[in-house]
Design a protein around this motif. Structure first.
Motif, PDB file in Angstrom:
ATOM      1  N   ASP A  79      -1.511-107.833   0.867  1.00 10.63           N
ATOM      2  CA  ASP A  79      -2.667-108.690   0.579  1.00 10.63           C
ATOM      3  C   ASP A  79      -3.505-108.120  -0.561  1.00 10.63           C
ATOM      4  OD1 ASP A  79      -1.802-110.308   2.588  1.00 10.63           O
ATOM      5  OD2 ASP A  79      -3.238-109.569   4.097  1.00 10.63           O
ATOM      6  N   ALA A  80      -3.624-106.779  -0.594  1.00 10.28           N
ATOM      7  CA  ALA A  80      -4.413-106.156  -1.667  1.00 10.28           C
ATOM      8  C   ALA A  80      -3.761-106.376  -3.013  1.00 10.28           C
ATOM      9  CB  ALA A  80      -4.572-104.668  -1.391  1.00 10.28           C
TER      10      ALA A  80
ATOM     11  N   ASP B  30      -9.454-111.203   2.363  1.00 10.22           N
ATOM     12  CA  ASP B  30     -10.800-111.772   2.226  1.00 10.22           C
ATOM     13  C   ASP B  30     -11.816-110.738   1.760  1.00 10.22           C
ATOM     14  OD1 ASP B  30      -9.755-114.138   3.108  1.00 10.22           O
ATOM     15  OD2 ASP B  30     -10.355-113.842   5.221  1.00 10.22           O
ATOM     16  N   THR B  31     -11.485-109.441   1.859  1.00  7.18           N
ATOM     17  CA  THR B  31     -12.464-108.413   1.495  1.00  7.18           C
ATOM     18  C   THR B  31     -12.460-108.111   0.012  1.00  7.18           C
ATOM     19  OG1 THR B  31     -10.865-106.628   1.899  1.00  7.18           O
ATOM     20  CG2 THR B  31     -12.208-107.338   3.770  1.00  7.18           C
ATOM     21  N   VAL B  32     -11.474-108.587  -0.727  1.00 11.31           N
ATOM     22  CA  VAL B  32     -11.429-108.372  -2.194  1.00 11.31           C
ATOM     23  C   VAL B  32     -11.449-109.718  -2.890  1.00 11.31           C
ATOM     24  CG1 VAL B  32     -10.189-106.205  -1.981  1.00 11.31           C
ATOM     25  CG2 VAL B  32      -8.884-108.301  -2.155  1.00 11.31           C
TER      26      VAL B  32
ATOM     27  N   GLY C  27      -6.648-109.882  -6.238  1.00  8.56           N
ATOM     28  CA  GLY C  27      -5.670-108.852  -5.964  1.00  8.56           C
ATOM     29  C   GLY C  27      -5.350-108.008  -7.178  1.00  8.56           C
ATOM     30  N   ALA C  28      -4.657-106.928  -6.918  1.00 11.61           N
ATOM     31  CA  ALA C  28      -4.290-106.000  -7.998  1.00 11.61           C
ATOM     32  C   ALA C  28      -3.417-106.677  -9.020  1.00 11.61           C
ATOM     33  CB  ALA C  28      -3.565-104.777  -7.410  1.00 11.61           C
TER      34      ALA C  28
ATOM     35  N   LEU D 135       5.812-103.831 -12.024  1.00  6.67           N
ATOM     36  CA  LEU D 135       6.003-102.935 -10.892  1.00  6.67           C
ATOM     37  C   LEU D 135       5.223-103.403  -9.669  1.00  6.67           C
ATOM     38  CD1 LEU D 135       5.863 -99.415 -12.615  1.00  6.67           C
ATOM     39  CD2 LEU D 135       7.867-100.524 -11.601  1.00  6.67           C
ATOM     40  N   VAL D 136       3.963-103.823  -9.904  1.00  2.07           N
ATOM     41  CA  VAL D 136       3.142-104.295  -8.787  1.00  2.07           C
ATOM     42  C   VAL D 136       3.724-105.575  -8.206  1.00  2.07           C
ATOM     43  CG1 VAL D 136       0.873-105.185  -8.166  1.00  2.07           C
ATOM     44  CG2 VAL D 136       1.061-103.119  -9.541  1.00  2.07           C
ATOM     45  N   ALA D 137       4.250-106.430  -9.098  1.00  6.55           N
ATOM     46  CA  ALA D 137       4.875-107.661  -8.613  1.00  6.55           C
ATOM     47  C   ALA D 137       6.081-107.343  -7.733  1.00  6.55           C
ATOM     48  CB  ALA D 137       5.278-108.537  -9.795  1.00  6.55           C
ATOM     49  N   ASP D 138       6.905-106.366  -8.206  1.00  5.30           N
ATOM     50  CA  ASP D 138       8.076-105.974  -7.407  1.00  5.30           C
ATOM     51  C   ASP D 138       7.657-105.341  -6.087  1.00  5.30           C
ATOM     52  OD1 ASP D 138       9.780-106.869  -9.344  1.00  5.30           O
ATOM     53  OD2 ASP D 138      10.137-104.891 -10.256  1.00  5.30           O
TER      54      ASP D 138
END
Length: 591
Positions: A236-237, A243-245, A248-249, A283-286
């Motif tokens: 989720d991050a 919901d707390t952010v 997303g990254a 990389l984050v997507a993977d």
């Protein structure tokens, strides 16, 4: 061979030296002159028991020294060197015995102090003393067999060697069979342990590294909820679904990359940062995709968890017993299988040894019977030869019987072809006993019991004469080594005249093959001497002492005359000359 002997402070002997020659050495002297002390001194030198009463009253110690010639092959040489003895340049061994007035005794062999027992061992190899109290060779039953085997020589040697080889072969096989059999119980226990372990390994069928794989799976299943929560939060991050952010990254990295891309081409350094940001986006997507896939597979599975934990418990039993890890357990199984094959083969080894022992026992029986037949043949010849010799030694009515009988052992012996069970020893299946029937019709008894002291010496003389011609190398038994020196005391007891001449002739015959020392009071025996020694005594009125001298031809005539007539008159000297000539002729005609 005994060369020199010096006696000091022993009985009536103050200081006397004996120089002995090859052949026949005769020792004579007046009654009480000290002939007995010469023999006693020799006994001390050969390890006899010391007696403080033998020491002269006017000295502190009695000392007997002897020089013995030892050629390189002599067994006494080897024993002396083992005791630390030193030999001189002529291969002579010096023996010394000291006896104190209190009865304490010391022995030296080749210049080194040694136990008196060493002197006794050397003595049996060097000198045979034949006197009333010294017939050790006939008083020991085993020596009767040695005498017979000496006489049998070459014909008996082959049978004795064949028997010894067969006896040792069977003894070695039986020892190995006992060793293997005694280990049977331990082997059975070890075999059971190995089979149990291998059966358990076969039932569980562990795989290499399986314990580590199951440990990891157990940890994953046991923490599935926490793992799912952690992976979902991370996902989720990255995606901005938390919901707390606010975003997303992945979205933030996309914004950063777009901002840098707007200035692409204006600065190479910034372009490089843009490339790295683009890589992070991918990389984050993977990573997000992988987390999503992980979430799809991380489910709580109580059934699988129970199976994993049960399997781990089963494998743990193996690692507690056979190794720290499953890989160690599998290595133990490999070694255990090899050891089990070896132990299974041990049973075959027992059967092979049993079959081998049966074959070797048959060979031993054949060899024992052949040796026994050879001994019976030799015993008949020896009995006849010694009986004939006794006819020349004033024992013409006596008969020697060399009895060869078997060691019967009904309970624990080995069977012969006729069913008799006998005991097999290192030297065969026979008891050998030299028996003497002193008179016609008298039962033959062991010679050591049936003969008087003088008769025993003459029987031993007859035996030595008969067996002396046996070549040393043909002796079938290492225990059969004959001494190089023979000492006879009392051999002429109870004889005289022509019988005494016959005794002297037999001593001279034995002296062709060995050194002979004879203590005698008969001129007929002394006439055969190659060297004549006389024990003479002197007295100053207070102390009597004795010495020993070697006689030249004239002194010898005088001594023979004294022995014959009590003085040296012309008539006695003439009789002495006749006696010497008669002995010379008889020696020349003795076979």
């Amino acid at each position: 061979m005994l060369r020199h002997m010096r006696i000091r402070g022993l009985g009536v002997i103050d200081d006397a030296t004996l120089d002995l020659a090859d052949g026949l050495n005769v020792l004579t002297g007046e009654t009480g002159a000290g002939k007995t002390m010469v023999v006693s001194g020799l006994g001390l030198l050969l390890g006899a028991r010391a007696d403080a009463g033998m020491v002269r009253h006017d000295v502190r110690h009695a000392v007997v020294e002897g020089s013995v010639e030892l050629p390189s092959h002599h067994p006494a040489r080897e024993r002396a060197l083992e005791a630390g003895a030193l030999l001189d340049n002529d291969d002579d061994l010096i023996l010394t015995r000291t006896v104190s007035g209190e009865g304490r005794s010391k022995a030296h062999v080749g210049g080194r102090q040694a136990p008196v027992a060493i002197l006794a061992e050397l003595g049996e190899l060097l000198v045979a003393v034949h006197g009333q109290a010294d017939q050790w060779r006939l008083r020991r039953p085993e020596q009767h067999r040695v005498v017979l085997d000496e006489y049998g020589a070459a014909p008996l040697a082959a049978a004795a060697h064949a028997y010894t080889h067969a006896y040792r072969a069977l003894a070695a096989t039986q020892a190995e069979l006992r060793r293997v059999t005694e280990l049977a119980r331990d082997r059975a226990v070890e075999t059971e342990v190995l089979r149990t372990g291998l059966d358990e390994l076969e039932r569980l069928d562990p795989q290499p590294g399986e314990d580590e794989e199951l440990r990891a799976e157990d940890a994953r299943l046991s923490h599935s909820d926490a793992l799912r929560f952690a992976a979902g939060a991370a996902h989720d991050a990255l995606r901005g679904e938390d919901d707390t952010v606010e975003e997303g990254a992945t979205g933030l990295l996309t914004l950063a990359r777009n901002a840098l891309a707007a200035q692409h081409g204006h600065d190479p350094q910034l372009d490089a940062l843009e490339a790295r940001t683009t890589e992070l986006v991918y990389l984050v997507a993977d990573l997000g995709t992988d987390l999503a896939a992980y979430l799809d597979h991380v489910d709580a599975d109580p059934v699988r968890l129970a199976a994993v934990q049960e399997r781990r418990a089963a494998l743990a039993r193996l690692t507690r017993t056979y190794g720290d890890t499953i890989d160690d357990v599998l290595e133990w199984g490999r070694r255990a299988a090899l050891r089990l094959d070896e132990l299974d083969g041990a049973h075959d080894r027992v059967e092979i040894l049993r079959a081998q022992a049966i074959n070797e026992q048959s060979t031993l029986v054949d060899a024992a019977l052949a040796l026994s037949r050879a001994r019976h043949h030799a015993a008949s010849a020896l009995s006849a030869a010694v009986t004939a010799e006794l006819g020349h030694l004033a024992m013409g009515r006596a008969r020697i019987d060399v009895a060869v009988e078997r060691h019967e052992a009904p309970d624990d012996g080995l069977p012969l072809p006729d069913g008799t069970r006998v005991r097999f020893g290192p030297h065969g299946i026979d008891n050998v006993e030299i028996r003497l029937a002193a008179n016609p019709g008298a039962p033959a008894r062991s010679v050591a019991k049936a003969a008087s002291g003088g008769e025993l010496s003459r029987v031993m003389l007859a035996l030595e004469v008969v067996t002396a011609a046996t070549p040393a190398g043909d002796t079938p038994d290492p225990e059969g080594h004959r001494p190089d020196t023979f000492v006879f005391d009392e051999v002429d007891a109870g004889v005289g005249g022509q019988a005494a001449l016959a005794v002297g002739a037999r001593l001279a015959r034995l002296a062709r093959h060995a050194q002979v020392v004879v203590v005698t009071h008969l001129p007929q025996v002394a006439a055969y001497a190659d060297r004549h020694l006389v024990v003479h005594k002197s007295s100053d009125g207070h102390i009597t002492s004795s010495g020993v001298s070697v006689l030249d031809d004239d002194a010898r005539l005088s001594e023979l005359a004294r022995m014959m007539a009590g003085h040296s008159s012309e008539v006695a000297l003439e009789h002495a000359r006749e006696l010497l000539e008669q002995a010379r002729r008889r020696r020349d005609n003795t076979d």
